[in-house]
Scaffold this motif. Structure first.
Motif, short mmCIF file in Angstrom:
data_model
loop_
_atom_site.label_atom_id
_atom_site.label_comp_id
_atom_site.label_asym_id
_atom_site.label_seq_id
_atom_site.Cartn_x
_atom_site.Cartn_y
_atom_site.Cartn_z
N ASN A 138 -2.80 0.97 -23.27
CA ASN A 138 -3.85 0.93 -22.24
C ASN A 138 -4.45 2.29 -21.94
O ASN A 138 -5.13 2.47 -20.93
CB ASN A 138 -3.37 0.27 -20.96
CG ASN A 138 -3.12 -1.21 -21.15
OD1 ASN A 138 -3.59 -1.82 -22.11
ND2 ASN A 138 -2.39 -1.80 -20.24
N SER A 175 -13.26 -4.72 -20.87
CA SER A 175 -11.91 -5.19 -21.18
C SER A 175 -10.97 -4.78 -20.04
O SER A 175 -11.16 -3.78 -19.39
CB SER A 175 -11.47 -4.60 -22.51
OG SER A 175 -10.27 -3.93 -22.42
N ASP A 176 -9.95 -5.56 -19.84
CA ASP A 176 -8.95 -5.22 -18.83
C ASP A 176 -7.78 -4.46 -19.45
O ASP A 176 -6.73 -4.32 -18.84
CB ASP A 176 -8.46 -6.47 -18.10
CG ASP A 176 -7.79 -7.46 -19.03
OD1 ASP A 176 -7.87 -7.28 -20.27
OD2 ASP A 176 -7.20 -8.43 -18.53
N LYS A 177 -7.99 -3.94 -20.65
CA LYS A 177 -6.93 -3.26 -21.38
C LYS A 177 -7.02 -1.74 -21.25
O LYS A 177 -6.37 -1.03 -22.00
CB LYS A 177 -6.97 -3.66 -22.84
CG LYS A 177 -6.71 -5.14 -23.05
CD LYS A 177 -6.80 -5.52 -24.49
CE LYS A 177 -6.56 -7.01 -24.62
NZ LYS A 177 -6.80 -7.50 -25.95
N CYS A 178 -7.81 -1.27 -20.34
CA CYS A 178 -7.99 0.17 -20.18
C CYS A 178 -7.49 0.60 -18.80
O CYS A 178 -8.01 0.16 -17.78
CB CYS A 178 -9.47 0.51 -20.34
SG CYS A 178 -9.83 2.26 -20.18
N SER A 179 -6.45 1.42 -18.78
CA SER A 179 -5.89 1.91 -17.52
C SER A 179 -6.15 3.39 -17.29
O SER A 179 -6.17 3.83 -16.14
CB SER A 179 -4.38 1.67 -17.50
OG SER A 179 -4.08 0.31 -17.64
N CYS A 231 -14.02 0.45 -11.55
CA CYS A 231 -12.94 -0.43 -11.99
C CYS A 231 -11.60 -0.03 -11.37
O CYS A 231 -10.56 -0.54 -11.77
CB CYS A 231 -12.83 -0.38 -13.52
SG CYS A 231 -14.24 -1.08 -14.39
N LEU A 287 -9.93 2.67 -11.69
CA LEU A 287 -9.07 3.44 -12.59
C LEU A 287 -8.91 4.85 -12.04
O LEU A 287 -9.76 5.33 -11.28
CB LEU A 287 -9.69 3.51 -13.99
CG LEU A 287 -9.86 2.19 -14.73
CD1 LEU A 287 -10.56 2.42 -16.07
CD2 LEU A 287 -8.53 1.50 -14.94
#
Length: 160
Positions: free
Chosen positions: A13, A41-45, A75, A77
């Motif tokens: 992520n 995408s929700d795969k980036c933290s 988002c 982050l």
């Protein structure tokens, strides 16, 4: 003028995007399309922008890099990390207010990642112009100096 390249990698992520050489508006469609996909995408933290091998970034590219930070903030982050080891690029980043939307570093963290080149995107002149205008408007929103620097350019581009 040498052509630049943009690479990316994701691992656990963590998203890394690396700019190499002279990155100019000719890559803006590919860059913007890629960033939209990553941020949707929700795969980036976490986000890291690596400019250690960039030799030149035009204002459209800078606007799209700013977009990455602004969208990451929306988002929820953490503030993205931006690494620049070239004094002239760092000076430009600071003058444009990038220290407000990124954590600026002058050394690259020890990170292992495998880079892939972002895919090129073919689109109309009108769509490319829309992306250029949007990127410059993002830069204008960062501070009054940027607004003054790019306001007339945006006005001209919007009339075309």
């Amino acid at each position: 003028m040498s052509c630049g390249t943009i690479y990316y990698a994701t691992l656990d992520n963590h998203y890394v995007i690396k700019f190499v050489g002279e990155v100019r508006l000719t890559l803006c469609s590919a860059l913007d399309t890629h960033l939209e996909k990553v941020l949707a995408s929700d795969k980036c933290s976490y986000v890291l922008v690596d400019l250690t091998q960039a030799t030149c970034l035009d204002s459209t590219t800078l606007g799209l890099i700013a977009k990455l930070a602004i969208r990451a903030q929306h988002c929820a982050l953490p503030k993205p990390i931006l690494v620049s080891t070239h004094e002239d690029i760092t000076r430009t980043l600071l003058s444009m207010g990038f220290d407000q939307i990124f954590v600026l570093l002058d050394t690259l963290p020890d990170t292992l990642y495998e880079l892939q080149q972002i895919p090129m995107v073919q689109e109309s002149v009108e769509e490319t112009q829309r992306r250029i205008i949007h990127a410059h408007k993002l830069l204008m929103s960062l501070n009054d100096s940027n607004y003054e620097a790019f306001n007339s350019l945006v006005s001209v581009l919007e009339r075309k």
